[in-house]
Write a protein that holds these residues in place. Structure first.
Motif, mmCIF file in Angstrom:
data_model
loop_
_atom_site.group_PDB
_atom_site.id
_atom_site.type_symbol
_atom_site.label_atom_id
_atom_site.label_comp_id
_atom_site.label_asym_id
_atom_site.label_seq_id
_atom_site.Cartn_x
_atom_site.Cartn_y
_atom_site.Cartn_z
ATOM 1 N N GLY A 56 0.721 -1.209 -0.205
ATOM 2 C CA GLY A 56 -0.102 -0.068 0.044
ATOM 3 C C GLY A 56 0.743 1.271 -0.160
ATOM 4 N N ASN A 57 0.044 2.302 -0.230
ATOM 5 C CA ASN A 57 0.871 3.709 -0.379
ATOM 6 C C ASN A 57 1.736 4.161 0.639
ATOM 7 N N LYS A 58 1.403 3.573 1.893
ATOM 8 C CA LYS A 58 2.018 4.256 3.078
ATOM 9 C C LYS A 58 3.717 3.785 3.260
ATOM 10 N N LEU A 59 3.908 2.470 2.511
ATOM 11 C CA LEU A 59 5.223 1.995 2.460
ATOM 12 C C LEU A 59 6.006 2.878 1.822
ATOM 13 N N ARG A 60 5.652 4.007 0.788
ATOM 14 C CA ARG A 60 6.728 4.828 0.232
ATOM 15 C C ARG A 60 7.120 5.989 1.067
ATOM 16 N N LYS A 61 5.735 6.262 2.059
ATOM 17 C CA LYS A 61 6.109 7.514 3.098
ATOM 18 C C LYS A 61 7.087 6.785 3.873
ATOM 19 N N LEU A 62 6.825 5.703 4.369
ATOM 20 C CA LEU A 62 7.646 5.096 5.748
ATOM 21 C C LEU A 62 8.999 4.782 5.087
ATOM 22 N N SER A 85 -6.964 1.830 10.212
ATOM 23 C CA SER A 85 -5.956 2.462 9.331
ATOM 24 C C SER A 85 -4.833 1.831 8.680
ATOM 25 N N ASN A 86 -4.620 1.809 7.461
ATOM 26 C CA ASN A 86 -3.783 1.232 6.714
ATOM 27 C C ASN A 86 -2.228 1.294 7.022
ATOM 28 N N HIS A 87 -2.289 2.633 7.182
ATOM 29 C CA HIS A 87 -0.838 3.400 7.637
ATOM 30 C C HIS A 87 -0.279 2.702 8.764
ATOM 31 N N ALA A 200 -7.294 8.736 -4.388
ATOM 32 C CA ALA A 200 -7.941 9.139 -3.312
ATOM 33 C C ALA A 200 -6.969 10.212 -2.368
ATOM 34 N N ASN A 201 -7.845 10.937 -1.789
ATOM 35 C CA ASN A 201 -7.054 11.781 -0.551
ATOM 36 C C ASN A 201 -7.516 11.834 0.574
ATOM 37 N N GLY A 202 -6.779 11.165 1.410
ATOM 38 C CA GLY A 202 -7.085 11.147 2.855
ATOM 39 C C GLY A 202 -6.326 12.106 3.888
ATOM 40 N N SER A 203 -5.145 11.846 4.084
ATOM 41 C CA SER A 203 -4.264 12.670 4.613
ATOM 42 C C SER A 203 -3.555 13.747 3.751
ATOM 43 N N SER A 204 -3.694 13.629 2.272
ATOM 44 C CA SER A 204 -3.213 14.441 1.431
ATOM 45 C C SER A 204 -1.793 14.161 1.046
ATOM 46 N N GLY A 205 -0.885 13.344 1.739
ATOM 47 C CA GLY A 205 0.508 13.317 1.454
ATOM 48 C C GLY A 205 0.654 12.452 0.167
ATOM 49 N N THR A 206 -0.096 11.853 -0.420
ATOM 50 C CA THR A 206 0.165 10.843 -1.680
ATOM 51 C C THR A 206 0.180 11.959 -2.697
ATOM 52 N N HIS A 207 -1.017 12.605 -2.926
ATOM 53 C CA HIS A 207 -1.428 13.750 -3.894
ATOM 54 C C HIS A 207 -0.389 14.653 -3.683
ATOM 55 N N LEU A 295 -9.892 -3.122 -4.720
ATOM 56 C CA LEU A 295 -9.914 -1.763 -4.241
ATOM 57 C C LEU A 295 -10.331 -1.752 -2.798
ATOM 58 N N ASP A 296 -9.977 -0.740 -1.941
ATOM 59 C CA ASP A 296 -10.611 -0.696 -0.580
ATOM 60 C C ASP A 296 -11.826 0.169 -0.489
ATOM 61 N N PRO A 297 -12.567 -0.154 0.563
ATOM 62 C CA PRO A 297 -14.046 0.480 0.880
ATOM 63 C C PRO A 297 -13.671 2.088 1.214
ATOM 64 N N VAL A 298 -12.500 2.210 1.725
ATOM 65 C CA VAL A 298 -12.645 3.715 2.532
ATOM 66 C C VAL A 298 -11.794 4.615 1.681
ATOM 67 N N TYR A 299 -10.957 4.295 0.629
ATOM 68 C CA TYR A 299 -9.997 5.335 -0.066
ATOM 69 C C TYR A 299 -10.306 5.095 -1.349
ATOM 70 N N SER A 300 -9.380 3.808 -1.878
ATOM 71 C CA SER A 300 -9.317 3.713 -3.444
ATOM 72 C C SER A 300 -10.881 3.229 -4.307
ATOM 73 N N MET A 326 -3.711 2.862 -7.617
ATOM 74 C CA MET A 326 -4.209 2.023 -6.617
ATOM 75 C C MET A 326 -3.169 1.978 -5.431
ATOM 76 N N THR A 327 -3.888 2.238 -4.368
ATOM 77 C CA THR A 327 -3.050 2.438 -3.247
ATOM 78 C C THR A 327 -3.125 1.637 -2.110
ATOM 79 N N GLY A 328 -3.697 0.406 -2.378
ATOM 80 C CA GLY A 328 -3.808 -0.811 -1.285
ATOM 81 C C GLY A 328 -5.157 -0.648 -0.459
ATOM 82 N N GLY A 329 -4.923 -1.237 0.707
ATOM 83 C CA GLY A 329 -5.948 -1.090 1.755
ATOM 84 C C GLY A 329 -7.080 -2.342 1.732
ATOM 85 N N ALA A 330 -6.682 -3.550 0.963
ATOM 86 C CA ALA A 330 -7.478 -4.367 0.660
ATOM 87 C C ALA A 330 -8.128 -5.262 2.149
HETATM 88 C C1 LIG Z 1 -5.430 2.666 0.802
HETATM 89 C C2 LIG Z 1 -5.258 4.048 0.985
HETATM 90 N N1 LIG Z 1 -5.514 4.698 -0.187
HETATM 91 C C3 LIG Z 1 -5.089 5.927 -0.090
HETATM 92 C C4 LIG Z 1 -5.011 6.844 1.069
HETATM 93 C C5 LIG Z 1 -4.683 8.199 0.752
HETATM 94 O O1 LIG Z 1 -3.406 8.596 1.060
HETATM 95 P P1 LIG Z 1 -3.145 10.158 1.824
HETATM 96 O O2 LIG Z 1 -3.366 9.995 3.347
HETATM 97 O O3 LIG Z 1 -1.657 10.068 1.720
HETATM 98 O O4 LIG Z 1 -3.800 10.955 1.184
HETATM 99 C C6 LIG Z 1 -4.717 5.902 2.296
HETATM 100 C C7 LIG Z 1 -4.445 6.633 3.384
HETATM 101 O O5 LIG Z 1 -4.603 6.212 4.591
HETATM 102 C C8 LIG Z 1 -5.033 4.599 2.223
HETATM 103 O O6 LIG Z 1 -4.765 3.980 3.276
#
Ligand SMILES: Cc1ncc(COP(=O)(O)O)c(C=O)c1O
Length: 343
Positions: A56-62, A85-87, A200-207, A295-300, A326-330
């Motif tokens: 998932g996307n959080k590994l890149r930040k980690l 939290s996937n993070h 997806a935009n959650g905590s905004s760091g990916t975008h 995909l995951d239900p909360v973000y992607s 595709m950012t993970g979260g399955a």
């Molecule tokens: C699966 C998944 N996709 C997208 C995001 C959104 O990324 P960001 O928080 O960097 O906006 C998250 C954040 O928790 C996530 O877990």
């Protein structure tokens, strides 16, 4: 100005993923959505496809956060987020791999208290990866509770690093600036340029990291569009813009980012963070049944629902190459069994 790869080389980082993650053409979806006759191509950047901790996307930040933590000889990493939290799950997995202690401070950000939500999905995996989990009592924020816990650990003689929600600081965003470089190289080897990117935009760091990375390479980041799933769109836009600017500053880039260069759409957030929408449930099914992908239900899922709606409303045109990040979260799917079975 030095090229992006040499700017990134100045920062401590560790390797947590087998990059580059693949970019795949989504021909099943192109057929299902009637895009072939419209001359629109759809691709996925598979940032859900990583070996560690379910990916998932959080590994890149980690890679950058934990690179700093290792340099600073940190003993305990504390991070925070919602129960699912996937993070948090990926921080626990990465710390397990690196032999670091991990404590997770998790809050009830979603109005749910059922068994599945509280104990399945990411919660189950956090424990499996050996993290210590603290549930924040009502009336406190995850950030204040994490700071209190960090102080306790420091009093016990530990060297602690607190990573904020989603890892979304300028340091964390470097992970996605690096992803932008990776995508630019993949474009060159594929002989095409993506006209649009959706995420997806959650905590905004990916975008923000992606926008900063492309801007640092001299490419205006307006071709990136995110769908807000946590805060309302104006707040997500403000935060994404601020983080993009901070990341460019950290990189030493003088690129100027105007508010109009950051596109955040709030149309698929629904009733709030982690609350399913009908469009998200259909989007998950469509992806699963056309491509065999999760995909995951909360973000992607909400981001892809937004992309489908935009495609149906005629926003895209012949010749467009659209990249879905595709950012993970399955694992989150298993906390949404009843919503999915009811769909
Ligand atoms: C699966 C998944 N996709 C997208 C995001 C959104 O990324 P960001 O928080 O960097 O906006 C998250 C954040 O928790 C996530 O877990």
């Amino acid at each position: 100005m030095a090229p992006l790869h040499s700017l990134l080389d100045h920062f401590p980082q560790i390797s947590l993923l087998d990059r580059p993650t693949p970019i795949q053409r989504l021909e099943g979806l192109e057929r299902s959505l009637g895009l072939v006759k419209r001359g629109i191509k759809l691709f996925a950047k598979r940032d859900d496809y990583m070996a560690l901790g379910g990916g998932g996307n959080k590994l890149r930040k980690l890679e950058f956060h934990l690179g700093e933590a290792l340099r600073d000889k940190v003993d305990v990493v504390v991070t925070m987020g919602g129960l699912q939290s996937n993070h948090a799950r990926l921080t626990a997995a990465a710390c397990a791999k690196l032999g670091m202690r991990c404590e997770l401070v998790l809050g009830r950000a979603v109005p749910r208290d059922d068994e599945e939500y509280e104990h399945n999905g990411n919660m189950l995996l956090d424990a499996l990866f050996g993290a210590v989990v603290h549930i924040v009592p009502e009336g406190f924020t995850t950030a204040s509770w994490a700071d209190t816990r960090a102080q306790e650990l420091q009093m016990q003689g530990c060297k602690v690093r607190v990573i904020p929600t989603g890892g979304s600081t300028a340091v964390g965003c470097l992970g996605y600036a690096k992803a932008a470089l990776e995508i630019a190289r993949q474009e060159a080897s594929m002989g095409l340029e993506f006209t649009h990117m959706v995420m997806a935009n959650g905590s905004s760091g990916t975008h923000a990291g992606m926008a900063a990375g492309f801007a640092a390479m001299g490419r205006a980041p307006g071709f990136i569009k995110s769908f807000a799933v946590l805060a309302e769109a104006p707040e997500s836009h403000r935060r994404t813009l601020e983080l993009t600017r901070q990341t460019l500053e950290l990189l030493g880039s003088e690129q100027v980012i105007e508010p109009s260069m950051i596109a955040v759409d709030g149309a698929h957030r629904g009733a709030g963070y982690g609350v399913p929408t009908k469009a998200m449930l259909s989007a998950l099914q469509l992806m699963a049944r056309s491509e065999g992908l999760l995909l995951d239900p909360v973000y992607s899922g909400k981001a892809f629902a937004g992309l489908v709606a935009d495609l149906e409303s005629g926003l895209y045109a012949q010749g467009d190459n659209i990249l879905l990040l595709m950012t993970g979260g399955a694992p989150g799917i298993f906390a949404y069994r009843s919503a999915l079975q009811g769909a």
